[in-house]
Design a protein around this motif. Sequence first.
Motif, short mmCIF file in Angstrom:
data_model
loop_
_atom_site.label_atom_id
_atom_site.label_comp_id
_atom_site.label_asym_id
_atom_site.label_seq_id
_atom_site.Cartn_x
_atom_site.Cartn_y
_atom_site.Cartn_z
N ILE A 199 18.90 -6.59 10.55
CA ILE A 199 18.10 -6.42 11.77
C ILE A 199 16.72 -5.85 11.48
CG2 ILE A 199 17.99 -5.14 13.96
CD1 ILE A 199 21.04 -5.17 14.03
N ASP A 200 15.71 -6.37 12.19
CA ASP A 200 14.39 -5.75 12.20
C ASP A 200 14.37 -4.67 13.27
OD1 ASP A 200 13.02 -7.15 10.22
OD2 ASP A 200 12.36 -8.74 11.57
N ALA A 201 14.01 -3.44 12.89
CA ALA A 201 13.87 -2.36 13.86
C ALA A 201 12.69 -2.62 14.79
CB ALA A 201 13.67 -1.03 13.14
N ARG A 202 12.70 -1.98 15.95
CA ARG A 202 11.53 -2.05 16.82
C ARG A 202 10.28 -1.65 16.04
NH1 ARG A 202 11.43 1.82 21.68
NH2 ARG A 202 13.42 0.82 22.17
N ASN A 203 9.16 -2.25 16.38
CA ASN A 203 7.87 -2.00 15.73
C ASN A 203 7.82 -2.44 14.27
OD1 ASN A 203 6.61 -0.79 18.04
ND2 ASN A 203 7.81 1.06 17.66
N HIS A 204 8.79 -3.25 13.85
CA HIS A 204 8.85 -3.78 12.49
C HIS A 204 9.19 -5.26 12.52
CE1 HIS A 204 9.37 0.52 11.71
NE2 HIS A 204 9.09 0.31 10.42
N GLY A 205 8.81 -5.97 11.45
CA GLY A 205 9.21 -7.36 11.28
C GLY A 205 8.90 -8.21 12.50
N ARG A 231 -11.54 -10.12 5.34
CA ARG A 231 -12.32 -11.10 6.11
C ARG A 231 -11.44 -12.27 6.53
NH1 ARG A 231 -13.98 -11.65 0.81
NH2 ARG A 231 -13.81 -13.74 -0.12
N THR A 232 -11.85 -12.90 7.59
CA THR A 232 -11.09 -14.01 8.18
C THR A 232 -11.12 -15.26 7.31
OG1 THR A 232 -11.58 -13.16 10.38
CG2 THR A 232 -10.90 -15.46 10.25
N GLY A 233 -10.03 -15.99 7.32
CA GLY A 233 -10.02 -17.34 6.78
C GLY A 233 -9.73 -17.50 5.30
N ILE A 234 -9.54 -16.40 4.57
CA ILE A 234 -9.26 -16.54 3.15
C ILE A 234 -7.76 -16.77 2.93
CG2 ILE A 234 -11.22 -15.08 2.53
CD1 ILE A 234 -9.23 -12.84 1.91
N ALA A 235 -7.40 -17.23 1.75
CA ALA A 235 -6.00 -17.51 1.44
C ALA A 235 -5.20 -16.22 1.39
CB ALA A 235 -5.90 -18.22 0.09
N MET A 236 -3.90 -16.33 1.70
CA MET A 236 -3.02 -15.16 1.71
C MET A 236 -3.00 -14.46 0.35
SD MET A 236 -0.94 -13.02 3.10
CE MET A 236 -0.27 -13.61 4.67
N SER A 237 -2.98 -15.23 -0.74
CA SER A 237 -2.95 -14.62 -2.07
C SER A 237 -4.18 -13.74 -2.30
CB SER A 237 -2.88 -15.71 -3.15
OG SER A 237 -3.98 -16.59 -3.04
N ILE A 261 0.18 -10.06 7.53
CA ILE A 261 0.36 -11.41 8.08
C ILE A 261 -0.98 -11.98 8.51
CG2 ILE A 261 2.73 -11.04 8.85
CD1 ILE A 261 1.60 -10.59 11.69
N GLN A 262 -1.03 -13.30 8.59
CA GLN A 262 -2.22 -14.00 9.07
C GLN A 262 -1.94 -14.58 10.45
OE1 GLN A 262 -3.52 -17.36 6.68
NE2 GLN A 262 -5.67 -16.98 7.19
N THR A 263 -2.85 -14.34 11.39
CA THR A 263 -2.68 -14.84 12.75
C THR A 263 -3.12 -16.30 12.85
OG1 THR A 263 -4.89 -14.23 13.51
CG2 THR A 263 -3.18 -12.52 13.60
N ASN A 264 -2.90 -16.91 14.01
CA ASN A 264 -3.29 -18.31 14.24
C ASN A 264 -4.79 -18.51 14.15
OD1 ASN A 264 -0.62 -19.04 14.66
ND2 ASN A 264 -0.72 -18.71 16.88
N THR A 281 -3.69 -9.05 9.81
CA THR A 281 -3.25 -7.83 10.47
C THR A 281 -1.91 -7.40 9.88
OG1 THR A 281 -2.89 -6.77 12.63
CG2 THR A 281 -2.03 -9.01 12.34
N TRP A 282 -1.43 -6.25 10.33
CA TRP A 282 -0.12 -5.77 9.90
C TRP A 282 0.91 -6.08 10.98
CZ3 TRP A 282 -0.16 -4.46 4.99
CH2 TRP A 282 -1.33 -3.93 4.43
N ARG A 283 2.08 -6.54 10.60
CA ARG A 283 3.10 -6.87 11.60
C ARG A 283 3.81 -5.62 12.11
NH1 ARG A 283 7.76 -10.02 8.07
NH2 ARG A 283 8.08 -8.40 6.50
#
Length: 307
Positions: A85-91, A176-182, A210-213, A218-220
Motif C-alpha cells: 500500500i501507498d500511504a497517504r501523501n505518498h506514491g 528546468r522543464t522538458g529535459i529527460a528524466m535521466s 516525477i514528470q508532469t504532463n 515535481t515530487w509525488r
Amino acid sequence: MLFRFRSQNLFKLCPKVLATPKVFKSDSSNAETVELAYSSYESTDTDTSKKPPLVILHGLLGSKNNWNSMSKAIHKATGRKIISIDARNHGDSRHSSQHTYIHMAHDVIKLLKKLEISKVSILGHSMGGRTAMVLSLLCSDLVSSMIVVDISPVKTSPQIFTMMNLFDAMAAVSIRTGIAMSKARKLADEQLKNVSPDVNLRNFLITNLIQTNTGTYTWRVNLPALKDNFQSHISNFPTTLKGLQYCGPTLFIGGSLSDYIGKNDLPEIQEYFPLAELVFIDGAGHWVHSQKPEKFLETVCKFLADK
C-alpha cells in the motif's frame, strides 16, 4: 546472523475489555480517510489463498514500489496474497493536510473493508511499522499477526530529526522543464548532495521525482504536509493509545547497526504487545529489507509459517 531477544513478560494477559470490540471507540474513529493506492500479488492456489493476506506498509518518503521485489519474494515463498500500500501523501495515494498514525491506520481499515478482507497479517517498516502498531491497537480483530521493521512505540532515533533538512532540501530542488528524466535525476542528485553525502539515501529520495504532463518536474510526496506534521505526529508514537494492547503474534525486526530500536526496548514494547519478540539482523541498518534481503526474507517467512 540473527539475534533473538525474549522477555519474561511474554505471557501477560490482555485486558478482556480490549478483546471484544472490533474497533476501539474514540474520537479517532471519526478520522477523515483518503483513498489508498495499492498493488497485489496473488496466485490461484486455493490451499495457500486460505491464509490471511499480508499487508505491507512502507516508511516515510517511500512507496509500494520500493517493496515490489520483496513482495514477490514473500508471495512466492509463502503463497500468501500480498497487498502493498501507498500511504497517504505518498506514491499514488491521495494527498491530505492531515498526516497522523491514527489517520493512516483508518485509511488502511477503510481499504480492507472496501476489499472485503476481514483478517490480515501486517508488515510495516518505520513509519509503516508505527501505522501497523496503531491499526492493531485500534482494530485488533482485523490483525492475525504483525511484523514491525526497525521502529518501536517507545523510542525515536535522533537521526529521524534530520528529516526536516531533507524536506527543505527536496523542496528547494529546481529542475528546468522538458529535459529527460535521466538528466533530471542527475540534477536532483547534485542539489541533494548539499544535505546528504549518502548516495543510497539520495537515490531513495529521487524515486519520488516525477514528470508532469506539461514536462515540469515535481515530487509525488506531499512535502508541505509531511513537514507540517513531522514534529508533532510522525516522529512520535501517539501517547493517546497508552493502555491499549494487541495480543496477537508480533515480531519486531531491527537492524544491528540501527539505533531506531534497541534490545532494552522489549519490556516497554510488551506493554502494548505482550507476545512481542525482538530479533536483530546482523549487519543491517535502518533499511533492513534492502540491506540484508535474504536474511530478512527468511526471518519474515519463518514467522508467517509459524503463526
